[in-house]
Design an enzyme around this catalytic site. Structure first.
Site, PDB file in Angstrom:
ATOM      1  N   TYR A  91      89.591 -88.955 -33.322  1.00  0.00           N
ATOM      2  CA  TYR A  91      89.328 -87.864 -32.376  1.00  0.00           C
ATOM      3  C   TYR A  91      87.954 -88.015 -31.694  1.00  0.00           C
ATOM      4  O   TYR A  91      87.458 -87.073 -31.101  1.00  0.00           O
ATOM      5  CB  TYR A  91      89.415 -86.512 -33.087  1.00  0.00           C
ATOM      6  N   ASP A 150      92.551 -85.966 -45.601  1.00  0.00           N
ATOM      7  CA  ASP A 150      92.915 -87.224 -46.266  1.00  0.00           C
ATOM      8  C   ASP A 150      91.696 -88.125 -46.519  1.00  0.00           C
ATOM      9  O   ASP A 150      91.566 -88.652 -47.615  1.00  0.00           O
ATOM     10  CB  ASP A 150      94.013 -87.953 -45.483  1.00  0.00           C
ATOM     11  N   HIS A 389      92.882 -96.189 -34.490  1.00  0.00           N
ATOM     12  CA  HIS A 389      93.921 -95.559 -33.688  1.00  0.00           C
ATOM     13  C   HIS A 389      93.376 -94.231 -33.186  1.00  0.00           C
ATOM     14  O   HIS A 389      92.367 -93.737 -33.690  1.00  0.00           O
ATOM     15  CB  HIS A 389      95.165 -95.298 -34.553  1.00  0.00           C
ATOM     16  N   TYR A 474      97.125 -79.976 -30.756  1.00  0.00           N
ATOM     17  CA  TYR A 474      96.313 -79.040 -31.553  1.00  0.00           C
ATOM     18  C   TYR A 474      94.845 -79.440 -31.521  1.00  0.00           C
ATOM     19  O   TYR A 474      93.965 -78.631 -31.806  1.00  0.00           O
ATOM     20  CB  TYR A 474      96.839 -78.966 -32.990  1.00  0.00           C
ATOM     21  N   ARG A 475      94.560 -80.668 -31.115  1.00  0.00           N
ATOM     22  CA  ARG A 475      93.212 -81.240 -31.218  1.00  0.00           C
ATOM     23  C   ARG A 475      93.330 -82.600 -30.555  1.00  0.00           C
ATOM     24  O   ARG A 475      94.409 -83.200 -30.564  1.00  0.00           O
ATOM     25  CB  ARG A 475      92.948 -81.386 -32.713  1.00  0.00           C
TER      26      ARG A 475
END
Ligand SMILES: Cc1cc2nc3c(=O)[nH]c(=O)nc-3n(C[C@H](O)[C@H](O)[C@H](O)COP(=O)(O)OP(=O)(O)OC[C@H]3O[C@@H](n4cnc5c(N)ncnc54)[C@H](O)[C@@H]3O)c2cc1C
Length: 529
Positions: A91, A150, A389, A474-475
């Protein structure tokens, strides 16, 4: 030396001296070698001019120092980009959205101010990671669980304010937030909720305080810097049990998800679970590949027949239960009853685990994060992702119909855009957040300019495809915040216009995280929006 946008070299030098006076010379970083550590290691702009590289970084050690930094930034109009532990991989990592911004690195503020195992909450500073809080709790023998993301090296604050998710019953991390301390863009200090009441005895127990509830305004936000945050913890349960439900046919997804939604919405199942199909991971199987290669592709009957011949179900879901041993066993029995009307359904009992857990037992968990034990094990999954990624992560309704529609829409879009649909495709849909599914797709990062350009184009296209079907992100990665914000366009972008009004009122110099979530300060708005 790199410069912040619109800041003259002499002014920047003067500002750096003042930052050094405020936080100590060794905590202001200006060399390329130091500043490069704040670049996004999963950047979709590798080897391109467009990569938003910071100009410098500053690492204060307390609230007063944060306030001093903000005041200096205002004086010289230097954009700041806040990070807690800066591990927002997928992100944007620790890099700013706007190149030349200074990174405001809060890792040094790593104090655990309180952990309460009678009323189950913690009060922490931004630099506290999941590992830090877990160790603290273990060392003190407290009977509470954290809910890690995670990767356990991230921070409770950075993750929660970005509205991240975990796996235990406290899995919606922003929902677990109770009370914040925030430095506003002008350097003012604010406490939200009951923290506004001097000597409050319930800052971490009652979220709302009095008057408009403002805490959420500091999530995914450029309105403030969170310097303390309360977060609710889960009382260590007596036991944890999982049970797997497998159904044979494609359309069984509909009753399967309806049953899941009932169990989740009535708090019988409280953790994150995701519906999966083995088909996503069997594409290399020659028999399956031959079916897909048939003229017109594989039919539903082909796929059901193939799975039947291998004695494998079409869909399965692992349900997690947390609580007293007798209760979780009864809950699993009840869940079986609810699914028993699906023809051909199969159930598999998981192992009942009791707490406190013997440390020797931890490696036997497929994912210790589901029982509140932080880990970096997720980086061992899918070794092909060595360059990283970015996540495409739309929210879809929690119904089988919606999942089947999303699967078709995204499979068709991937094919149209010439993208591979391997095992990276369709991770989830997962129940990290109540009453909806989050579907995660990893878009690979390459050290190849042309491939990254193509991937970025595809990412923007797929965000639009999703929005056309009523599914929003969502983000998102900083590179796509404008694209995603553009899709939230009801009534000629009335939400964004409201955000901008608030932004202009409390950050008139536009120094905090310009461009975050598509919200630009007035002085930059025309040029960029
Ligand atoms: C393989 C893999 C698996 C992942 N799994 C998960 C997962 O299970 N769940 C999940 O949620 N994420 C996951 N992520 C994404 C990410 O790694 C985590 O969310 C991570 O915890 C975020 O990093 P951080 O906590 O260091 O936050 P930061 O990088 O410090 O910050 C995150 C965001 O919040 C803002 N921010 C940070 N601190 C403050 C502050 N004090 N005040 C105001 N704004 C602030 C930042 O500007 C940034 O936008 C995964 C990533 C990878 C690569």
């Amino acid at each position: 030396m790199r410069l912040p946008p619109g800041v003259a070299s002499a002014d920047f030098s003067a500002a750096l001296e003042q930052f050094e006076a405020a936080v100590g010379k060794q905590w202001v970083f200006t060399s390329d070698e130091d500043v490069d550590l704040y670049r996004d290691s999963y950047s979709p702009f590798w080897h391109e001019q467009e990569e938003p590289v910071p100009s410098a970084a500053v690492a204060p050690d307390g609230v007063e120092q944060v306030q001093a930094v903000v005041r200096i930034a205002n004086k010289y109009r230097i954009p700041l980009w806040t990070i807690s532990t800066g591990k927002n991989l997928g992100y944007g990592g620790s890099a700013p959205l706007l190149g030349g911004s200074m990174v405001l690195d809060l890792k040094r503020m790593d104090r655990i101010l309180e952990v309460n195992d009678k009323n189950h909450y913690a009060l922490v500073e931004p630099g506290v990671s999941y590992f830090d809080l877990y160790r603290y709790i273990q060392d003190k023998g407290l009977k509470v669980w954290i809910d890690p993301a995670d990767p356990g090296w991230g921070s409770l604050i950075g993750n929660a304010v970005d509205r991240g998710g975990g796996r235990t019953p406290m899995r919606d991390h922003f929902d677990a937030v109770c009370g914040m301390e925030v430095v506003l863009p002008d350097g003012e200090l604010l406490r939200t909720g009951m923290g506004a009441l001097p000597n409050s005895k319930t800052w971490q127990q009652y979220k709302y305080g009095f008057g408009p509830y403002i805490t959420p305004a500091f999530s995914q936000s450029s309105l403030g810097i969170v310097t303390k945050m309360g977060i609710w913890l889960f009382p260590e349960p007596e036991a944890y049990l999982t049970g797997t439900v497998t159904v044979p046919k494609r359309d069984d997804l509909k009753p399967l998800v309806a049953g899941m939604a009932y169990l989740l919405n009535s708090n019988i199942v409280m953790g994150t679970t995701s519906v999966g199909s083995p088909l996503n991971f069997m594409r290399a199987d020659p028999q399956l590949a031959a079916l897909y290669a048939k003229p017109g592709g594989a039919t539903t009957e082909d796929l059901e027949g193939f799975l039947h011949s291998r004695n494998i179900g079409y869909w399965s879901v692992e349900l997690p239960f947390y609580g007293p041993a007798k209760v979780v066993q009864a809950q699993w029995e009840y869940a079986k009853q609810r699914f028993s009307s699906i023809e051909g359904v199969k159930f598999q009992d998981g192992k009942l685990r009791r707490f406190p857990i013997d440390p020797a037992e931890v490696p036997s968990f497929q994912n210790s994060v589901a029982v509140g034990i932080p880990s970096l094990g997720v980086f061992g999954v899918g070794g092909a992702r060595s360059n990283g990624h970015i996540w495409f992560s739309p929210v879809v309704p929690m119904t089988g119909e919606a999942v089947l529609e999303a699967q078709k829409v995204f499979t068709d879009a991937y094919a149209e855009f010439g993208m591979p649909t391997g095992p990276m495709f369709f991770l989830g849909p997962a129940s990290n957040y109540a009453r909806c599914f989050l579907i995660l797709f990893g878009f690979p990062i390459e050290h190849d300019v042309e491939k990254n350009k193509k991937n970025r184009e595809n990412f923007m296209k797929i965000v639009k495809v999703a929005a056309e079907h009523g599914w929003g992100e969502y983000r998102t990665h900083t590179a796509f915040m404008q694209t995603v914000s553009d899709t939230y366009s009801f009534n000629d972008h009335s939400l964004r216009r409201f955000h901008e009004t608030v932004k202009d009122a409390i950050d008139p110099n536009g120094i905090l995280s310009p461009g975050k979530c598509g919200i630009w300060p007035k002085r930059m708005r025309k040029a960029t929006a």
